[in-house]
Design an enzyme around this catalytic site. Structure first.
Site, short mmCIF file in Angstrom:
data_model
loop_
_atom_site.label_atom_id
_atom_site.label_comp_id
_atom_site.label_asym_id
_atom_site.label_seq_id
_atom_site.Cartn_x
_atom_site.Cartn_y
_atom_site.Cartn_z
N ARG A 24 0.85 -1.20 0.00
CA ARG A 24 0.00 0.00 0.00
C ARG A 24 0.87 1.24 0.00
NH1 ARG A 24 -4.61 -2.23 4.24
NH2 ARG A 24 -5.10 -4.02 2.93
N SER A 116 -7.75 -0.87 0.91
CA SER A 116 -8.68 -1.19 2.00
C SER A 116 -9.41 0.02 2.56
CB SER A 116 -7.91 -1.93 3.08
OG SER A 116 -8.77 -2.32 4.11
N HIS A 117 -9.13 0.31 3.83
CA HIS A 117 -9.83 1.38 4.56
C HIS A 117 -9.11 2.72 4.39
CE1 HIS A 117 -6.64 -0.44 6.78
NE2 HIS A 117 -6.50 0.67 7.47
N ASP A 288 -15.68 -1.03 4.83
CA ASP A 288 -14.54 -0.25 4.32
C ASP A 288 -14.54 -0.25 2.80
OD1 ASP A 288 -13.79 -2.87 3.96
OD2 ASP A 288 -11.71 -2.55 4.55
N ASP A 290 -12.95 -1.83 0.42
CA ASP A 290 -12.96 -3.09 -0.34
C ASP A 290 -13.92 -4.13 0.23
OD1 ASP A 290 -11.22 -3.33 1.88
OD2 ASP A 290 -10.20 -5.03 0.97
N ASP A 292 -14.21 -5.78 3.17
CA ASP A 292 -13.93 -6.89 4.06
C ASP A 292 -14.13 -6.53 5.54
OD1 ASP A 292 -11.68 -5.32 4.11
OD2 ASP A 292 -10.26 -6.93 3.64
N ARG A 293 -14.14 -5.22 5.86
CA ARG A 293 -14.37 -4.83 7.27
C ARG A 293 -15.84 -4.47 7.48
NH1 ARG A 293 -9.37 -1.33 9.54
NH2 ARG A 293 -7.72 -2.59 8.63
N SER A 378 -9.83 -5.25 14.44
CA SER A 378 -9.79 -4.23 13.39
C SER A 378 -11.02 -4.31 12.47
CB SER A 378 -8.51 -4.37 12.58
OG SER A 378 -8.40 -5.69 12.08
N LYS A 389 -11.81 -11.82 5.34
CA LYS A 389 -12.92 -11.37 6.16
C LYS A 389 -13.99 -10.80 5.25
CE LYS A 389 -10.39 -7.15 7.48
NZ LYS A 389 -9.04 -7.28 6.94
C1 G16 Z 1 -5.61 -5.83 7.16
C2 G16 Z 1 -5.50 -7.28 7.52
C3 G16 Z 1 -6.13 -7.53 8.86
C4 G16 Z 1 -5.51 -6.61 9.90
C5 G16 Z 1 -5.69 -5.19 9.46
C6 G16 Z 1 -5.04 -4.18 10.40
O1 G16 Z 1 -6.95 -5.51 6.93
O2 G16 Z 1 -6.13 -8.11 6.57
O3 G16 Z 1 -5.93 -8.86 9.17
O4 G16 Z 1 -6.11 -6.80 11.14
O5 G16 Z 1 -5.11 -5.03 8.20
O6 G16 Z 1 -3.68 -4.29 10.31
P1 G16 Z 1 -2.72 -3.22 10.94
O7 G16 Z 1 -3.08 -3.16 12.40
O8 G16 Z 1 -1.38 -3.78 10.68
O9 G16 Z 1 -3.00 -1.89 10.29
P2 G16 Z 1 -7.39 -4.62 5.70
O10 G16 Z 1 -8.88 -4.47 5.88
O11 G16 Z 1 -6.63 -3.34 5.83
O12 G16 Z 1 -7.00 -5.41 4.50
#
Ligand code: G16
Length: 560
Positions: A24, A116-117, A288, A290, A292-293, A378, A389
């Site tokens: 990212r 993602s978010h 979020d 994409d 998944d959250r 998260s 997720k």
């Molecule tokens: C990703 C991972 C998750 C993780 C989250 C937060 O989510 O797939 O398993 O919990 O990041 O990670 P960090 O605390 O390192 O920022 P996503 O939704 O960003 O793909």
């Protein structure tokens, strides 16, 4: 159409190291000459000869630069002997939808375009990640290899003249270097919606949501935050479940998310929280970028922590047809997630696993048949129906529980706490700090807490005293393939089971985000306010880490 591949000379870029889930960076980083091309070539090379003749799924959350990236990926895949791509129409596929498509089509893997978010648009973030044939994010072994290759890349292969219209559903056939290459542009939602219909009882959910069962339609506010879930939400909630049109908002995926920060939490989904707080809705939910959250709130914006959400779903799994059919295996959570689900696991006699932060760590356990439900603090919840997720799945799970119990979200939680006790939880995020002082803070704290003299030390704040039981930098050995992940977060566990966890986020695109997680268990005192109940531990965490000194921050950016 007959086409020829070409080899282009390039030089490595620094920092193409995938984080918690993919690479990212700012859009401006990805759009540098050959930056995206290099990384995509390294993804393919990391998979060796298996790429030749393979089927890959490609799509993303529709953010700025997604369409251009799809085109680049198609050209590089064509030149590297990939046989076929399944591409979402306009490049749109949610992360859970990609996982589902990989599994349903027995694809070799997939390339997901999302940060993602993180916010989108020309001045914001973009991301690329590779998922394997099980539908899950590539494990550390693969991402390490991608990174290694990126440090030495000298050339990539590309079919410059390949043109695809990804706005039109249909099959496009080409001949590249004498071999067939196919790009099938598919409906972005169809496979996913069918998958959800296999998992949940859509008949019952329709009667509940549309009001056929109770006489009044469910008052829901589902906020897609202009991310990718909009397309899925409209089809599922409006067309399949008969929700009233005003139940869904922000459902057009926009390249910059309409300026929203598509992170479903109490800070960035404030609009949703404020609206539901007025008392007119039975459920509020947000996703979020994409998809998944998820965040779930009840009437009057009663907040369900992701740790509790996981535990409640675990308790009621039997009301979801998928689990009645496939059985209930173990549960799992990431280390910083409060251990509410462990108590459900104990009661049901199931294995419960604690893994490092990152959905990729659940994959092996699911593939080995030992895990059916997992989640993270998260805002991630999901099951073994895919290997990501799944935000929309989580809302359907909650609707199933509401339908089954006939209770409000608040009452479901209160009932849960009366059975199991309550794990109070909060997370403080300090976003966009300077990296170096944060690294220093973590290494200094690690030294402090791993000193043998730290064990047994007592810390007091606001009249409460906690004695250190264990303190370490969390390490994990995968029970299936025995791979080791070390230094996954500092944790201080006190004698009453309360915990302080500190780590740096692996999903930011620049600088550092400090995450401080606090949790504490109460058997009987379950109706308190988390912010008050956890205040003493928050003070102690700030004292042990010396966070203010290292980051210069006096308050977090986001409190969950
Ligand atoms: C990703 C991972 C998750 C993780 C989250 C937060 O989510 O797939 O398993 O919990 O990041 O990670 P960090 O605390 O390192 O920022 P996503 O939704 O960003 O793909």
């Amino acid at each position: 159409m007959t086409l020829k591949s070409a080899t282009v000379q390039t030089t490595p870029y620094e920092g193409q190291k995938p984080g918690t889930s993919g690479l990212r960076k700012k859009v401006k980083v990805f759009t540098q000459k050959n930056y995206t091309e290099n990384f995509v070539q390294c993804i393919l090379d990391a998979n060796g000869s298996a790429i030749s003749g393979s089927l890959l799924v490609v799509g993303g959350d529709g953010r700025y630069y997604c369409k251009e990236a799809v085109e680049i990926i198609a050209r590089i895949c064509a030149a590297n002997g990939v046989a076929k791509l399944l591409v979402g129409q306009n490049g749109i596929l949610s992360t859970p939808a990609v996982s589902s498509l990989i599994r349903h089509n027995k694809a070799y893997g997939g390339i997901i375009l999302t940060a993602s978010h993180n916010p989108g648009g020309p001045d914001n973030d973009f991301g690329i990640k590779f998922n394997c044939s099980n539908g899950g994010p590539a494990p550390d072994g693969v991402t390490d290899k991608i990174f290694q290759l990126s440090t030495a890349i000298k050339e990539y292969k590309i079919v410059e003249d390949l043109k695809i219209d990804i706005s039109k559903i249909g099959t496009n056939c080409y001949e590249v270097d004498g071999k067939p290459f196919v790009v099938e542009v598919i409906d972005s939602v169809e496979n996913y919606v069918n998958h959800m219909k296999e998992i949940f009882d859509f008949g019952k959910l329709h009667d509940f949501v549309s009001g056929k069962k109770t006489g009044t339609p469910l008052k829901a506010r589902i906020d897609s935050m202009n991310g990718v879930t909009g397309s899925y939400v409209r089809e599922i909630f409006l067309n399949c479940l008969g929700a009233t049109p005003d139940s869904v908002v922000h459902t057009t995926p926009l390249e910059d998310f309409g300026g929203l920060h598509p992170d479903p939490n109490l800070t960035y989904a404030k609009d949703l929280v404020d609206t539901v707080a007025k008392g007119d809705y039975d459920i509020g939910a947000a996703f979020d970028g994409d998809g998944d959250r998820n965040m779930i709130i009840g009437r009057n914006a009663f907040f369900v922590t992701p740790s509790d959400s996981l535990a409640v779903i675990a308790h009621y799994l039997e009301c979801i047809p998928y689990f009645r059919k496939n059985g209930i295996q173990g549960f799992a959570r990431s280390m910083p997630t409060a251990s509410a689900v462990d108590l459900v696991g104990q009661k049901l006699g199931k294995e419960v696993f604690e893994v490092p932060t990152g959905w990729k760590y659940f994959g092996n356990l699911m593939d080995a048949g030992r895990l059916c439900l997992c989640g993270e603090e998260s805002f991630g919840t999901g099951s073994n129906h895919i290997r990501e997720k799944d935000g929309v799945w989580a809302v359907l799970a909650w609707l199933s529980i509401m339908e089954h119990t006939g209770k409000s979200i608040e009452d479901i939680l209160k009932n849960h706490w009366s059975i199991y006790g309550r794990n109070y939880f909060t997370r403080y995020d300090y976003e966009e700090c300077e990296l170096e002082p944060c690294n220093q803070m973590i290494s200094t704290m690690e030294k402090t807490i791993t000193d043998p003299a730290f064990k047994g030390r007592e810390f007091s704040s606001l009249g409460k005293t906690y004695k250190v039981k264990v303190a370490d930098n969390f390490g994990y050995t995968d029970p299936v393939d025995k791979s080791v992940a070390s230094k996954q977060g500092l944790r201080v566990v006190f004698e009453d089971g309360s915990r302080i966890v500190m780590r740096l986020s692996g999903t930011g695109s620049s600088g550092a985000t400090v995450r401080m997680y606090i949790d504490s268990y109460e058997k009987d005192n379950v109706l308190g306010k988390a912010s008050e109940m956890l205040k003493p531990l928050i003070n102690i965490a700030l004292e042990i880490s010396d966070l203010q000194k290292f980051t210069g921050r006096t308050a977090p950016t986001v409190i969950t």
